[in-house]
Design a protein around this motif. Structure first.
Motif, short mmCIF file in Angstrom:
data_model
loop_
_atom_site.label_atom_id
_atom_site.label_comp_id
_atom_site.label_asym_id
_atom_site.label_seq_id
_atom_site.Cartn_x
_atom_site.Cartn_y
_atom_site.Cartn_z
N MET A 1 0.84 -1.20 0.00
CA MET A 1 0.00 0.00 0.00
C MET A 1 0.87 1.25 0.00
O MET A 1 1.82 1.34 0.76
N PHE A 2 0.55 2.19 -0.89
CA PHE A 2 1.36 3.41 -1.00
C PHE A 2 0.55 4.63 -0.57
O PHE A 2 -0.65 4.69 -0.82
N ALA A 3 1.25 5.57 0.05
CA ALA A 3 0.66 6.89 0.29
C ALA A 3 1.41 7.90 -0.55
O ALA A 3 2.62 7.76 -0.78
N LEU A 4 0.70 8.89 -1.04
CA LEU A 4 1.36 10.04 -1.65
C LEU A 4 0.93 11.28 -0.87
O LEU A 4 -0.25 11.58 -0.78
N LEU A 5 1.94 11.96 -0.31
CA LEU A 5 1.67 13.19 0.43
C LEU A 5 2.28 14.35 -0.33
O LEU A 5 3.43 14.27 -0.75
N ASP A 6 1.50 15.40 -0.54
CA ASP A 6 2.12 16.60 -1.12
C ASP A 6 1.53 17.88 -0.57
O ASP A 6 0.42 17.91 -0.04
N GLY A 7 2.35 18.91 -0.62
CA GLY A 7 1.93 20.21 -0.10
C GLY A 7 0.97 20.87 -1.06
O GLY A 7 1.16 20.82 -2.28
N ASN A 8 -0.09 21.50 -0.54
CA ASN A 8 -1.03 22.20 -1.40
C ASN A 8 -0.40 23.53 -1.83
O ASN A 8 0.08 24.28 -0.97
N ASN A 9 -0.42 23.81 -3.12
CA ASN A 9 0.09 25.11 -3.63
C ASN A 9 1.39 25.46 -2.92
O ASN A 9 1.53 26.54 -2.35
N PHE A 10 2.36 24.55 -2.97
CA PHE A 10 3.46 24.53 -2.00
C PHE A 10 4.19 25.86 -1.84
O PHE A 10 4.37 26.35 -0.72
N TYR A 11 4.64 26.47 -2.94
CA TYR A 11 5.44 27.70 -2.81
C TYR A 11 4.62 28.82 -2.16
O TYR A 11 5.10 29.57 -1.33
N VAL A 12 3.36 28.92 -2.59
CA VAL A 12 2.49 29.94 -2.01
C VAL A 12 2.30 29.68 -0.52
O VAL A 12 2.37 30.60 0.31
N SER A 13 2.13 28.41 -0.15
CA SER A 13 1.90 28.09 1.26
C SER A 13 3.13 28.41 2.10
O SER A 13 3.00 28.85 3.25
N CYS A 14 4.34 28.18 1.54
CA CYS A 14 5.57 28.54 2.25
C CYS A 14 5.60 30.04 2.53
O CYS A 14 5.96 30.49 3.62
N GLU A 15 5.22 30.85 1.54
CA GLU A 15 5.23 32.30 1.71
C GLU A 15 4.22 32.72 2.78
O GLU A 15 4.47 33.62 3.58
N ARG A 16 3.08 32.04 2.80
CA ARG A 16 2.03 32.43 3.75
C ARG A 16 2.41 32.15 5.20
O ARG A 16 1.94 32.83 6.12
N VAL A 17 3.28 31.14 5.41
CA VAL A 17 3.69 30.84 6.78
C VAL A 17 4.31 32.08 7.43
O VAL A 17 4.09 32.36 8.60
N PHE A 18 5.07 32.84 6.65
CA PHE A 18 5.77 34.00 7.21
C PHE A 18 5.07 35.31 6.93
O PHE A 18 5.49 36.36 7.40
N ARG A 19 4.03 35.28 6.12
CA ARG A 19 3.24 36.50 5.86
C ARG A 19 1.77 36.13 5.91
O ARG A 19 1.11 35.99 4.89
N PRO A 20 1.25 35.99 7.13
CA PRO A 20 -0.13 35.51 7.30
C PRO A 20 -1.15 36.39 6.60
O PRO A 20 -2.24 35.93 6.28
N SER A 21 -0.79 37.65 6.32
CA SER A 21 -1.76 38.52 5.64
C SER A 21 -2.09 38.01 4.24
O SER A 21 -3.06 38.45 3.63
N LEU A 22 -1.29 37.08 3.74
CA LEU A 22 -1.56 36.54 2.39
C LEU A 22 -2.66 35.48 2.40
O LEU A 22 -3.13 35.07 1.34
N HIS A 23 -3.05 35.02 3.57
CA HIS A 23 -4.12 34.02 3.62
C HIS A 23 -5.42 34.60 3.08
O HIS A 23 -5.74 35.76 3.36
N GLY A 24 -6.12 33.79 2.31
CA GLY A 24 -7.41 34.24 1.78
C GLY A 24 -7.29 35.14 0.55
O GLY A 24 -8.29 35.46 -0.08
N ARG A 25 -6.07 35.54 0.22
CA ARG A 25 -5.90 36.40 -0.96
C ARG A 25 -5.37 35.59 -2.14
O ARG A 25 -4.69 34.58 -1.94
N PRO A 26 -5.65 36.05 -3.36
CA PRO A 26 -5.02 35.39 -4.51
C PRO A 26 -3.53 35.72 -4.54
O PRO A 26 -3.15 36.89 -4.52
N VAL A 27 -2.69 34.68 -4.58
CA VAL A 27 -1.24 34.84 -4.57
C VAL A 27 -0.66 33.96 -5.66
O VAL A 27 -1.10 32.82 -5.83
N ILE A 28 0.32 34.49 -6.39
CA ILE A 28 1.06 33.63 -7.32
C ILE A 28 2.56 33.78 -7.05
O ILE A 28 3.02 34.82 -6.58
N VAL A 29 3.31 32.68 -7.32
CA VAL A 29 4.77 32.73 -7.25
C VAL A 29 5.30 32.56 -8.67
O VAL A 29 4.81 31.72 -9.43
N LEU A 30 6.28 33.41 -9.01
CA LEU A 30 6.78 33.46 -10.39
C LEU A 30 8.06 32.66 -10.55
O LEU A 30 8.84 32.50 -9.61
#
Length: 436
Positions: A1-30
């Motif tokens: 049996m295999f599991a696959l775990l992955d981060g949701n919208n990973f780069y954006v989520s990393c940025e949000r950890v340190f800038r909580p004001s980005l939660h709920g807003r549209p964010v893109i990483v270039l």
DNA sequence: TCTGGGGTCCTAGGACCC
DNA sequence: TCTGGGGTCCTAGGACCC
């Protein structure tokens, strides 16, 4: 049996950890050079910004939509990835780190309820490092991937055909009452499957195979003749036959490269020499880090293929080394010889790169050194050791090749990164400050 | 004006050999 | 007009992944 775990919208989520004001807003990483959108928050996806969209196509309408665009911050994402992977390893006895934001875990032989185990782990990741993730569980890697897709889409799009109550974890062996695996396969377009890209998706659809279910019911041997062995493997994996093993020992790379588009076109040789020197040095460093040596150095340059009005030019040169090497000077020297052979004036060069080929284990090479000049070659190795040590301790670029230029903003070819965030977790000066 | 970077695997076709 | 067969190795290009 295999599991696959992955981060949701990973780069954006990393940025949000340190800038909580980005939660709920549209964010893109270039991407590098602020060229394309390579990560989007759910809000940005809902605005129709697709993966890989050229930034200049959407830039004008971003302010009105309240979209925040950030330059890629790979040191941050790499460090957050290490933390995520360390926690994800707790899911089972063996882990394969598949990319910066995904891993497979072998759950074979685990007692208890796998879905509950995954839900608890997901909760821990949220609590300890603040990254949202999804987990899929199935009897093959392809089915685990598909389950992961189901878990993620069910959460992101409440109106999706997938069951809404999964909570970010989809275990194909323990689906909500009234839901069968076949229902999920039927609701998944064939192009969403692991291993089916744009081309294959179009060809399969033309054959009437539009969903994962249709593919799972197809004749694997017949599809092999039409589309090759990779598609056959996908079909068998969908049928529950595990064809792709977990690889928990990462194999050494067969090639290592450093390639970049420039911040602006380059028409003279001098800046190309700087850029190629630096790319060669970075590639050589990656080579040493995986304890390999290279027998060939490939260097390439080309114009911007999107600028139809420009005269186009693309050349590469492959330089064999007298003996396999991981020495920055030797590799840069070969790359520069290649560059001088292929460079022509009167072209607007847009991108250059250095690729190291025919890699072999560094320890294999040493046996030959006794034949001639052992002391000199061991000296080159020691020099690299010292250089890597200094750069590790005092920061990248402390010691570098003179031909790479003296750095600073004087390098007209450097890539654009207009909206880069601090390296919160990997640079002392960038450490976030908390207020009481 | 402005379009990423770093990889892997598979296949077809040509060169070469006996 | 007619011109073997089979195998291996290498390379380029295409497709895929994130």
């Amino acid at each position: 049996m295999f599991a696959l775990l992955d981060g949701n919208n990973f780069y954006v989520s990393c940025e949000r950890v340190f800038r909580p004001s980005l939660h709920g807003r549209p964010v893109i990483v270039l991407s590098n050079n602020d060229g394309c959108a390579i990560a989007r928050s759910n809000e940005a996806k809902a605005l129709g910004i697709r993966m890989g969209t050229p930034f200049h196509e959407v830039r004008a309408r971003l302010p009105e939509a309240g979209v925040v665009a950030l330059s890629a911050n790979y040191p941050l994402y790499g460090d957050m990835s290490n933390r995520l992977m360390a926690l994800a390893a707790g899911l089972g006895p063996r882990q394969e780190i598949y990319s910066i934001d995904e891993c497979f875990v072998d759950m074979q032989g685990l007692g208890g309820d796998l879905r509950d185990r995954a839900l608890r782990l997901r909760e821990r990741i949220t609590q300890w490092i603040g990254l949202p993730c999804s987990i899929g569980i199935g009897p093959t890697k392809t089915l685990a991937k598909l389950a992961n897709h189901v878990a993620k889409e069910a959460e992101r799009r409440p109106g999706s055909p997938y069951p809404a109550e999964l909570g970010g974890v989809c275990d194909l062996g323990r689906l909500p009452a009234g839901v069968a695996v076949g229902d999920l396969l039927a609701a998944t377009p064939v192009g969403e499957l692991w291993g089916i890209g744009r081309q294959l998706s179009a060809q399969l659809q033309a054959e009437g195979l539009r969903t994962a279910l249709a593919l799972a019911r197809a004749d694997a041997a017949a599809l092999r003749r039409r589309f090759g062995v990779a598609v056959e493997r996908t079909v068998r994996e969908l049928q529950g036959c595990a064809c792709i093993a977990l690889e928990d020992e990462p194999a050494a790379r067969q090639e290592v490269s450093c390639t970049r588009a420039f911040g602006q076109p380059v028409t003279t040789l001098a800046p190309l020499v700087e850029a190629v020197s630096e790319y060669a040095a970075r590639a050589a460093f990656k080579l040493r880090r995986q304890a390999s040596k290279a027998a060939q150095v490939l260097v390439f340059i080309h114009t911007n293929p999107f600028r139809r009005s420009d005269r186009q030019y693309a050349r590469s040169a492959t330089i064999p080394l007298r003996r396999p090497s991981a020495d920055t000077g030797t590799i840069a020297d070969a790359a520069l010889r290649g560059l001088r052979a292929i460079w022509r004036p009167d072209y607007r060069i847009h991108k250059a790169g250095v690729i190291l080929l025919e890699l072999q284990d560094a320890s294999l090479v040493q046996g030959e050194l006794a034949m001639e000049g052992e002391a000199a070659w061991a000296g080159a190795d020691r020099l690299m050791l010292a250089m890597d040590g200094l750069n590790d301790r005092y920061g990248r670029g402390t010691v570098q090749l003179a031909s790479a230029g003296l750095g600073g903003e004087a390098r007209s070819w450097s890539m654009k990164q207009q909206w880069r965030t601090p390296q919160y977790t990997t640079r002392w000066e960038d450490l976030p400050v908390a207020r009481a």
